[in-house]
Motif scaffolding. Structure first.
Motif, PDB file in Angstrom:
ATOM      1  N   PRO A 181       0.715  -1.283   0.214  1.00  0.00           N
ATOM      2  CA  PRO A 181      -0.098   0.097   0.041  1.00  0.00           C
ATOM      3  C   PRO A 181       0.948   1.299  -0.238  1.00  0.00           C
ATOM      4  O   PRO A 181       1.780   1.588   0.589  1.00  0.00           O
ATOM      5  N   GLY A 182       0.311   2.278  -0.966  1.00  0.00           N
ATOM      6  CA  GLY A 182       1.224   3.517  -0.931  1.00  0.00           C
ATOM      7  C   GLY A 182       2.441   3.511  -1.889  1.00  0.00           C
ATOM      8  O   GLY A 182       3.112   4.589  -1.893  1.00  0.00           O
ATOM      9  N   GLN A 183       2.550   2.512  -2.439  1.00  0.00           N
ATOM     10  CA  GLN A 183       3.640   2.436  -3.264  1.00  0.00           C
ATOM     11  C   GLN A 183       3.343   2.460  -4.614  1.00  0.00           C
ATOM     12  O   GLN A 183       2.275   2.078  -5.248  1.00  0.00           O
ATOM     13  N   TYR A 184       4.309   3.025  -5.604  1.00  0.00           N
ATOM     14  CA  TYR A 184       4.159   2.843  -6.981  1.00  0.00           C
ATOM     15  C   TYR A 184       5.468   2.105  -7.518  1.00  0.00           C
ATOM     16  O   TYR A 184       6.407   2.282  -7.374  1.00  0.00           O
ATOM     17  N   PRO A 185       5.044   1.349  -8.873  1.00  0.00           N
ATOM     18  CA  PRO A 185       6.005   0.544  -9.472  1.00  0.00           C
ATOM     19  C   PRO A 185       7.028   1.576 -10.277  1.00  0.00           C
ATOM     20  O   PRO A 185       6.489   2.493 -10.806  1.00  0.00           O
ATOM     21  N   THR A 186       8.244   1.111 -10.506  1.00  0.00           N
ATOM     22  CA  THR A 186       9.154   2.006 -11.241  1.00  0.00           C
ATOM     23  C   THR A 186      10.145   0.648 -11.831  1.00  0.00           C
ATOM     24  O   THR A 186      10.467  -0.124 -11.199  1.00  0.00           O
ATOM     25  N   GLU A 187      10.377   1.079 -13.103  1.00  0.00           N
ATOM     26  CA  GLU A 187      11.447   0.279 -13.767  1.00  0.00           C
ATOM     27  C   GLU A 187      12.946   0.769 -13.494  1.00  0.00           C
ATOM     28  O   GLU A 187      13.955   0.270 -13.596  1.00  0.00           O
ATOM     29  N   GLN A 188      12.990   2.071 -12.890  1.00  0.00           N
ATOM     30  CA  GLN A 188      14.311   2.635 -12.542  1.00  0.00           C
ATOM     31  C   GLN A 188      14.712   2.158 -11.240  1.00  0.00           C
ATOM     32  O   GLN A 188      13.914   1.401 -10.634  1.00  0.00           O
ATOM     33  N   PHE A 189      16.008   2.353 -10.821  1.00  0.00           N
ATOM     34  CA  PHE A 189      16.581   2.132  -9.583  1.00  0.00           C
ATOM     35  C   PHE A 189      17.060   3.141  -8.912  1.00  0.00           C
ATOM     36  O   PHE A 189      18.256   3.615  -9.289  1.00  0.00           O
ATOM     37  N   PRO A 190      16.264   4.079  -8.482  1.00  0.00           N
ATOM     38  CA  PRO A 190      16.659   5.305  -7.922  1.00  0.00           C
ATOM     39  C   PRO A 190      18.056   5.238  -7.026  1.00  0.00           C
ATOM     40  O   PRO A 190      17.984   4.366  -6.307  1.00  0.00           O
ATOM     41  N   VAL A 191      18.750   6.447  -6.833  1.00  0.00           N
ATOM     42  CA  VAL A 191      19.846   6.396  -6.134  1.00  0.00           C
ATOM     43  C   VAL A 191      19.668   7.387  -4.983  1.00  0.00           C
ATOM     44  O   VAL A 191      19.453   8.499  -5.096  1.00  0.00           O
ATOM     45  N   LEU A 192      19.566   6.773  -3.882  1.00  0.00           N
ATOM     46  CA  LEU A 192      19.108   7.790  -2.516  1.00  0.00           C
ATOM     47  C   LEU A 192      20.284   7.512  -1.677  1.00  0.00           C
ATOM     48  O   LEU A 192      20.627   6.520  -1.104  1.00  0.00           O
ATOM     49  N   SER A 193      20.973   8.781  -0.914  1.00  0.00           N
ATOM     50  CA  SER A 193      21.882   8.602   0.033  1.00  0.00           C
ATOM     51  C   SER A 193      21.985   9.808   0.801  1.00  0.00           C
ATOM     52  O   SER A 193      21.437  10.952   0.278  1.00  0.00           O
ATOM     53  N   ALA A 194      22.341   9.574   1.923  1.00  0.00           N
ATOM     54  CA  ALA A 194      22.287  10.724   3.040  1.00  0.00           C
ATOM     55  C   ALA A 194      23.868  10.999   3.328  1.00  0.00           C
ATOM     56  O   ALA A 194      24.532  10.860   4.251  1.00  0.00           O
ATOM     57  N   GLY A 195      24.501  11.634   2.019  1.00  0.00           N
ATOM     58  CA  GLY A 195      25.873  11.930   2.403  1.00  0.00           C
ATOM     59  C   GLY A 195      26.746  11.527   1.189  1.00  0.00           C
ATOM     60  O   GLY A 195      26.230  10.946   0.295  1.00  0.00           O
ATOM     61  N   PRO A 196      28.312  11.844   1.306  1.00  0.00           N
ATOM     62  CA  PRO A 196      28.925  11.339  -0.035  1.00  0.00           C
ATOM     63  C   PRO A 196      28.952   9.772  -0.022  1.00  0.00           C
ATOM     64  O   PRO A 196      28.778   8.911   0.862  1.00  0.00           O
ATOM     65  N   THR A 197      29.281   9.022  -1.314  1.00  0.00           N
ATOM     66  CA  THR A 197      29.298   7.725  -1.862  1.00  0.00           C
ATOM     67  C   THR A 197      30.750   7.030  -1.187  1.00  0.00           C
ATOM     68  O   THR A 197      31.497   7.549  -1.999  1.00  0.00           O
ATOM     69  N   PRO A 198      30.702   6.366  -0.395  1.00  0.00           N
ATOM     70  CA  PRO A 198      32.261   5.792  -0.110  1.00  0.00           C
ATOM     71  C   PRO A 198      32.662   5.005  -1.171  1.00  0.00           C
ATOM     72  O   PRO A 198      31.831   4.308  -1.863  1.00  0.00           O
ATOM     73  N   ASN A 199      33.947   5.332  -1.456  1.00  0.00           N
ATOM     74  CA  ASN A 199      34.469   4.224  -2.441  1.00  0.00           C
ATOM     75  C   ASN A 199      35.233   3.230  -1.947  1.00  0.00           C
ATOM     76  O   ASN A 199      36.619   3.657  -1.488  1.00  0.00           O
ATOM     77  N   VAL A 200      35.070   2.146  -1.741  1.00  0.00           N
ATOM     78  CA  VAL A 200      35.727   1.076  -1.030  1.00  0.00           C
ATOM     79  C   VAL A 200      36.267  -0.083  -1.955  1.00  0.00           C
ATOM     80  O   VAL A 200      35.579  -0.606  -2.542  1.00  0.00           O
ATOM     81  N   PRO A 201      37.543  -0.144  -2.064  1.00  0.00           N
ATOM     82  CA  PRO A 201      38.115  -1.192  -2.968  1.00  0.00           C
ATOM     83  C   PRO A 201      37.748  -2.731  -2.410  1.00  0.00           C
ATOM     84  O   PRO A 201      38.007  -2.652  -1.150  1.00  0.00           O
ATOM     85  N   THR A 202      37.633  -3.698  -3.204  1.00  0.00           N
ATOM     86  CA  THR A 202      37.629  -4.810  -2.524  1.00  0.00           C
ATOM     87  C   THR A 202      38.837  -5.283  -1.949  1.00  0.00           C
ATOM     88  O   THR A 202      38.720  -6.111  -0.899  1.00  0.00           O
ATOM     89  N   GLU A 203      39.964  -4.820  -2.033  1.00  0.00           N
ATOM     90  CA  GLU A 203      41.337  -5.357  -1.660  1.00  0.00           C
ATOM     91  C   GLU A 203      41.275  -4.759  -0.038  1.00  0.00           C
ATOM     92  O   GLU A 203      41.979  -5.237   0.568  1.00  0.00           O
ATOM     93  N   THR A 204      40.766  -4.004   0.184  1.00  0.00           N
ATOM     94  CA  THR A 204      40.450  -3.145   1.805  1.00  0.00           C
ATOM     95  C   THR A 204      39.298  -3.459   2.426  1.00  0.00           C
ATOM     96  O   THR A 204      39.209  -3.180   3.380  1.00  0.00           O
TER      97      THR A 204
END
Length: 185
Positions: A7-30
């Motif tokens: 209930p209260g939702q709508y379908p989307t084909e998109q994959f929205p990007v939501l974040s509260a702050g900068p996106t960390p870039n974490v290498p798999t090596e670390t």
């Protein structure tokens, strides 16, 4: 389709990007993932150790508290059950920690018995940093903020400790079928 749309939702084909702050870039090596019990016992995995665990393909609908729903999302990752094979705990709750400082809280029972994964692949490709890569928690039966991006560890606790969004008014549990968006819902 309507039986898959909370209930209260709508379908989307998109994959929205939501974040509260900068996106960390974490290498798999670390990258590292840790489960810490309520007694302080620590279990850790590097990227290579995680990738050596049993992998699983999974298909789920996901639902965001901002009201979008995306059907049939394809993920690959490690079931949380695999990380708990050698973990002894009597804790009832988990605080999820992410790179970048984000936290969220969940009952432990919502992570076990095939209900959650550490996902590293989305739709056949490595998970992008914008969507939580290199690895994120995937808990598809709850609103998507509970599927913490950039996951780095779980702290098992005896008491429920609200995380970042819960601390600013989001519902403590977040069931999309009960429209648990805010504390008063």
């Amino acid at each position: 389709m309507t039986d898959r749309l909370p209930p209260g939702q709508y379908p989307t084909e998109q994959f929205p990007v939501l974040s509260a702050g900068p996106t960390p870039n974490v290498p798999t090596e670390t990258w590292a993932f840790t489960v810490t019990t309520e007694t302080g016992e620590t279990h850790s995995w590097t990227w290579d150790r995680m990738m050596a665990l049993p992998q699983q393909e999974t298909l789920h609908d996901i639902h965001c508290v901002t009201r979008w729903s995306k059907f049939d999302t394809r993920w690959r990752g490690v079931p949380l059950d695999a990380f708990f094979e050698d973990v002894e705990t009597t804790a009832d709750y988990v605080v999820v920690h992410s790179y970048g400082g984000y936290t969220t809280n969940l009952p432990l029972e919502d992570l076990l018995d095939g209900k959650a994964w550490i996902a590293h692949t989305y739709d056949g490709y490595p998970l992008s940093p914008e969507h939580g890569g290199p690895a994120r928690l995937l808990v598809p039966h709850l609103y998507f903020w509970k599927s913490a991006k950039w996951v780095r560890g779980l702290q098992l606790t005896d008491e429920d400790e609200p995380g970042f969004w819960e601390g600013v008014g989001y519902h403590n549990y977040g069931d999309p079928w009960r429209e648990q968006r805010n504390w008063g819902d």
